[in-house]
Design a protein around this motif. Sequence first.
Motif, PDB file in Angstrom:
ATOM      1  N   PRO A   1       0.940  -1.097  -0.022  1.00  0.00           N
ATOM      2  CA  PRO A   1      -0.027  -0.084   0.007  1.00  0.00           C
ATOM      3  C   PRO A   1       0.775   1.375  -0.092  1.00  0.00           C
ATOM      4  O   PRO A   1       1.901   1.322   0.805  1.00  0.00           O
ATOM      5  CB  PRO A   1      -0.712  -0.381   1.280  1.00  0.00           C
ATOM      6  CG  PRO A   1      -1.014  -1.583   1.569  1.00  0.00           C
ATOM      7  CD  PRO A   1       0.599  -2.093   1.159  1.00  0.00           C
ATOM      8  N   LYS A   2       0.454   2.114  -0.703  1.00  0.00           N
ATOM      9  CA  LYS A   2       1.133   3.472  -0.943  1.00  0.00           C
ATOM     10  C   LYS A   2       1.363   4.305   0.353  1.00  0.00           C
ATOM     11  O   LYS A   2       2.304   5.043   0.578  1.00  0.00           O
ATOM     12  CB  LYS A   2       0.662   4.346  -2.062  1.00  0.00           C
ATOM     13  CG  LYS A   2       0.839   4.006  -3.257  1.00  0.00           C
ATOM     14  CD  LYS A   2       0.468   4.819  -4.406  1.00  0.00           C
ATOM     15  CE  LYS A   2       0.933   4.422  -6.016  1.00  0.00           C
ATOM     16  NZ  LYS A   2       0.388   5.119  -7.068  1.00  0.00           N
ATOM     17  N   GLU A   3       0.062   4.007   1.240  1.00  0.00           N
ATOM     18  CA  GLU A   3       0.380   4.676   2.500  1.00  0.00           C
ATOM     19  C   GLU A   3       1.243   4.436   3.481  1.00  0.00           C
ATOM     20  O   GLU A   3       1.795   5.398   4.296  1.00  0.00           O
ATOM     21  CB  GLU A   3      -0.927   4.419   3.199  1.00  0.00           C
ATOM     22  CG  GLU A   3      -2.577   4.942   2.430  1.00  0.00           C
ATOM     23  CD  GLU A   3      -2.847   3.859   1.510  1.00  0.00           C
ATOM     24  OE1 GLU A   3      -3.018   2.429   1.639  1.00  0.00           O
ATOM     25  OE2 GLU A   3      -3.243   3.946   0.248  1.00  0.00           O
ATOM     26  N   TRP A   4       1.849   3.041   3.277  1.00  0.00           N
ATOM     27  CA  TRP A   4       2.840   2.504   4.090  1.00  0.00           C
ATOM     28  C   TRP A   4       4.210   3.613   3.845  1.00  0.00           C
ATOM     29  O   TRP A   4       4.945   3.993   4.733  1.00  0.00           O
ATOM     30  CB  TRP A   4       3.285   1.258   3.880  1.00  0.00           C
ATOM     31  CG  TRP A   4       2.451   0.173   4.089  1.00  0.00           C
ATOM     32  CD1 TRP A   4       1.081   0.430   4.655  1.00  0.00           C
ATOM     33  CD2 TRP A   4       2.483  -0.944   3.998  1.00  0.00           C
ATOM     34  NE1 TRP A   4       0.315  -0.708   4.786  1.00  0.00           N
ATOM     35  CE2 TRP A   4       1.322  -1.867   4.681  1.00  0.00           C
ATOM     36  CE3 TRP A   4       3.623  -1.988   3.904  1.00  0.00           C
ATOM     37  CZ2 TRP A   4       1.195  -3.191   4.575  1.00  0.00           C
ATOM     38  CZ3 TRP A   4       3.472  -3.378   3.889  1.00  0.00           C
ATOM     39  CH2 TRP A   4       2.179  -3.888   4.296  1.00  0.00           C
ATOM     40  N   PHE A   5       4.271   3.757   2.408  1.00  0.00           N
ATOM     41  CA  PHE A   5       5.633   4.541   2.230  1.00  0.00           C
ATOM     42  C   PHE A   5       5.381   6.103   2.371  1.00  0.00           C
ATOM     43  O   PHE A   5       6.400   6.819   2.764  1.00  0.00           O
ATOM     44  CB  PHE A   5       6.087   4.442   0.699  1.00  0.00           C
ATOM     45  CG  PHE A   5       6.155   2.979   0.456  1.00  0.00           C
ATOM     46  CD1 PHE A   5       7.461   2.521   0.985  1.00  0.00           C
ATOM     47  CD2 PHE A   5       5.336   2.137   0.212  1.00  0.00           C
ATOM     48  CE1 PHE A   5       7.591   0.882   0.617  1.00  0.00           C
ATOM     49  CE2 PHE A   5       5.459   0.641   0.026  1.00  0.00           C
ATOM     50  CZ  PHE A   5       6.611   0.232   0.345  1.00  0.00           C
ATOM     51  N   SER A   6       4.122   6.503   2.302  1.00  0.00           N
ATOM     52  CA  SER A   6       3.888   8.114   2.973  1.00  0.00           C
ATOM     53  C   SER A   6       4.201   8.119   4.386  1.00  0.00           C
ATOM     54  O   SER A   6       4.829   9.058   4.657  1.00  0.00           O
ATOM     55  CB  SER A   6       2.533   8.497   2.370  1.00  0.00           C
ATOM     56  OG  SER A   6       2.097   8.210   1.203  1.00  0.00           O
ATOM     57  N   MET A   7       3.783   7.142   5.094  1.00  0.00           N
ATOM     58  CA  MET A   7       3.768   7.163   6.532  1.00  0.00           C
ATOM     59  C   MET A   7       5.460   7.207   6.913  1.00  0.00           C
ATOM     60  O   MET A   7       5.798   8.017   7.662  1.00  0.00           O
ATOM     61  CB  MET A   7       3.185   5.934   7.425  1.00  0.00           C
ATOM     62  CG  MET A   7       3.525   5.901   8.566  1.00  0.00           C
ATOM     63  SD  MET A   7       2.911   4.114   9.260  1.00  0.00           S
ATOM     64  CE  MET A   7       3.994   3.137   8.482  1.00  0.00           C
TER      65      MET A   7
ATOM     66  N   GLN B   1       9.865  -4.361  -5.608  1.00  0.00           N
ATOM     67  CA  GLN B   1       8.438  -4.150  -5.241  1.00  0.00           C
ATOM     68  C   GLN B   1       8.497  -3.071  -4.345  1.00  0.00           C
ATOM     69  O   GLN B   1       7.677  -2.097  -4.394  1.00  0.00           O
ATOM     70  CB  GLN B   1       7.939  -5.240  -4.998  1.00  0.00           C
ATOM     71  CG  GLN B   1       7.177  -6.317  -5.775  1.00  0.00           C
ATOM     72  CD  GLN B   1       6.624  -7.234  -5.409  1.00  0.00           C
ATOM     73  OE1 GLN B   1       7.083  -8.081  -4.616  1.00  0.00           O
ATOM     74  NE2 GLN B   1       5.386  -7.622  -5.589  1.00  0.00           N
ATOM     75  N   ALA B   2       9.227  -2.893  -3.391  1.00  0.00           N
ATOM     76  CA  ALA B   2       9.185  -1.882  -2.175  1.00  0.00           C
ATOM     77  C   ALA B   2      10.157  -0.771  -2.685  1.00  0.00           C
ATOM     78  O   ALA B   2       9.702   0.435  -2.509  1.00  0.00           O
ATOM     79  CB  ALA B   2       9.993  -2.227  -1.097  1.00  0.00           C
TER      80      ALA B   2
ATOM     81  N   VAL C   1      10.018   4.762  16.648  1.00  0.00           N
ATOM     82  CA  VAL C   1       9.640   5.868  16.140  1.00  0.00           C
ATOM     83  C   VAL C   1       8.194   6.037  16.006  1.00  0.00           C
ATOM     84  O   VAL C   1       7.435   6.695  15.259  1.00  0.00           O
ATOM     85  CB  VAL C   1      10.313   6.121  14.847  1.00  0.00           C
ATOM     86  CG1 VAL C   1      11.684   6.668  14.913  1.00  0.00           C
ATOM     87  CG2 VAL C   1       9.955   5.207  13.601  1.00  0.00           C
ATOM     88  N   GLY C   2       7.531   4.939  16.759  1.00  0.00           N
ATOM     89  CA  GLY C   2       6.144   5.102  16.756  1.00  0.00           C
ATOM     90  C   GLY C   2       5.468   3.931  15.846  1.00  0.00           C
ATOM     91  O   GLY C   2       4.207   3.970  15.676  1.00  0.00           O
ATOM     92  N   VAL C   3       6.510   3.155  14.975  1.00  0.00           N
ATOM     93  CA  VAL C   3       5.938   2.312  14.363  1.00  0.00           C
ATOM     94  C   VAL C   3       6.471   0.872  14.853  1.00  0.00           C
ATOM     95  O   VAL C   3       7.427   0.354  14.425  1.00  0.00           O
ATOM     96  CB  VAL C   3       6.199   2.324  12.699  1.00  0.00           C
ATOM     97  CG1 VAL C   3       5.557   1.231  11.918  1.00  0.00           C
ATOM     98  CG2 VAL C   3       5.782   3.692  12.454  1.00  0.00           C
ATOM     99  N   GLY C   4       5.872   0.378  15.831  1.00  0.00           N
ATOM    100  CA  GLY C   4       6.287  -0.843  16.510  1.00  0.00           C
ATOM    101  C   GLY C   4       7.598  -0.645  17.040  1.00  0.00           C
ATOM    102  O   GLY C   4       8.199   0.380  17.073  1.00  0.00           O
ATOM    103  N   CYS C   5       8.163  -1.469  17.819  1.00  0.00           N
ATOM    104  CA  CYS C   5       9.503  -1.491  18.597  1.00  0.00           C
ATOM    105  C   CYS C   5       9.898  -3.129  18.599  1.00  0.00           C
ATOM    106  O   CYS C   5       9.231  -3.902  18.315  1.00  0.00           O
ATOM    107  CB  CYS C   5       9.479  -0.800  19.709  1.00  0.00           C
ATOM    108  SG  CYS C   5       8.226  -1.598  20.963  1.00  0.00           S
ATOM    109  N   GLU C   6      11.161  -3.331  19.151  1.00  0.00           N
ATOM    110  CA  GLU C   6      11.581  -4.627  19.226  1.00  0.00           C
ATOM    111  C   GLU C   6      10.670  -5.350  20.224  1.00  0.00           C
ATOM    112  O   GLU C   6      10.221  -4.941  21.134  1.00  0.00           O
ATOM    113  CB  GLU C   6      12.943  -4.593  19.945  1.00  0.00           C
ATOM    114  CG  GLU C   6      13.644  -5.787  19.977  1.00  0.00           C
ATOM    115  CD  GLU C   6      15.049  -5.632  20.506  1.00  0.00           C
ATOM    116  OE1 GLU C   6      16.066  -6.307  19.781  1.00  0.00           O
ATOM    117  OE2 GLU C   6      15.305  -5.231  21.640  1.00  0.00           O
ATOM    118  N   GLY C   7      10.329  -6.315  19.749  1.00  0.00           N
ATOM    119  CA  GLY C   7       9.155  -7.357  20.464  1.00  0.00           C
ATOM    120  C   GLY C   7       7.843  -7.208  20.383  1.00  0.00           C
ATOM    121  O   GLY C   7       6.773  -7.712  20.720  1.00  0.00           O
ATOM    122  N   GLN C   8       7.589  -5.929  19.756  1.00  0.00           N
ATOM    123  CA  GLN C   8       5.932  -5.531  19.768  1.00  0.00           C
ATOM    124  C   GLN C   8       5.959  -4.752  18.089  1.00  0.00           C
ATOM    125  O   GLN C   8       5.933  -3.544  17.873  1.00  0.00           O
ATOM    126  CB  GLN C   8       5.791  -4.694  20.522  1.00  0.00           C
ATOM    127  CG  GLN C   8       5.614  -5.060  21.941  1.00  0.00           C
ATOM    128  CD  GLN C   8       5.096  -4.165  22.903  1.00  0.00           C
ATOM    129  OE1 GLN C   8       5.612  -3.052  23.229  1.00  0.00           O
ATOM    130  NE2 GLN C   8       4.055  -4.447  23.663  1.00  0.00           N
TER     131      GLN C   8
END
Length: 260
Positions: free
Chosen positions: A20-26, A46-47, A183-190
């Motif tokens: 999804p393009k939204e991922w890369f905008s984020m 692809q990415a 940075v607010g997009v997951g972290c180690e373990g989560q």
Amino acid sequence: MAGLFDKQAAIYLDARPTFPKEWFSMLSALTLHHSLAWDAGTGNGQAAICVAEHYDQVIATDISEEQIKHAIPNPRVRYFHTPSSMSDDEIVSLVGAEHSVDLVTVSVAVHYFDLERFYSQVKRLLRKPGGIIAVWTYNTISVNSEFDPVMRRFYESTLPFQNPKAKFAFECYKTLPFPFESVGVGCEGQPTTLDMPKEMSFEGMLGLLRSWSAVNTAKDQGVDLLSENVVKEFEDAWGGSNTVRTAIFKTYMIAGKVKQ
């Protein structure tokens, strides 16, 4: 690792979902600059081509020369074959220079890397401050209550033929070492969970399964995981070979910056 995806490189592009393009905008919004990005383990790009919509130049690298041959052309993307014999200094020089990279991405591949070595390269390359690394993976698809149990059984049948390094992907990156500051997009373990939908024909779904490295490893060992009976079971659960369905790829992403 170099040959793990070589044999199915030609079908990889058609079989895999579009991100999804939204991922890369984020991700783009998280970096301070947008000059240079590195897509490591790029496969067919692809990415990389999605990253290129937000950055002036993307260096896309892969250990598989065959994958690079099938990469998607893009004027902002430069593809390079990076054999394991390349030194860390050579990699850093190829990608750019120390502290020059705004975004590093690894799509469905970082679990195959020498993580200690790769993370060391990333820490040398990322801008400080302002540089971000993002990694993500998916492992199977969900369609409906008829199809999902068949897929689950098939997925389990591939486990004896999976590369041991894929364990991190099986565990949805919850056990993946990731020594970077969140940075607010997951972290180690989560990791953050994202849904990636894809409209698929029955043949497209089979193409996805045929592109799995474990399926090709099994075939090399004389085991046909996609036998006629298995394909028929999938076809019945899918609702016929002419049916198009929406498959959901559950995706797990972690992003971070170099710890200060």
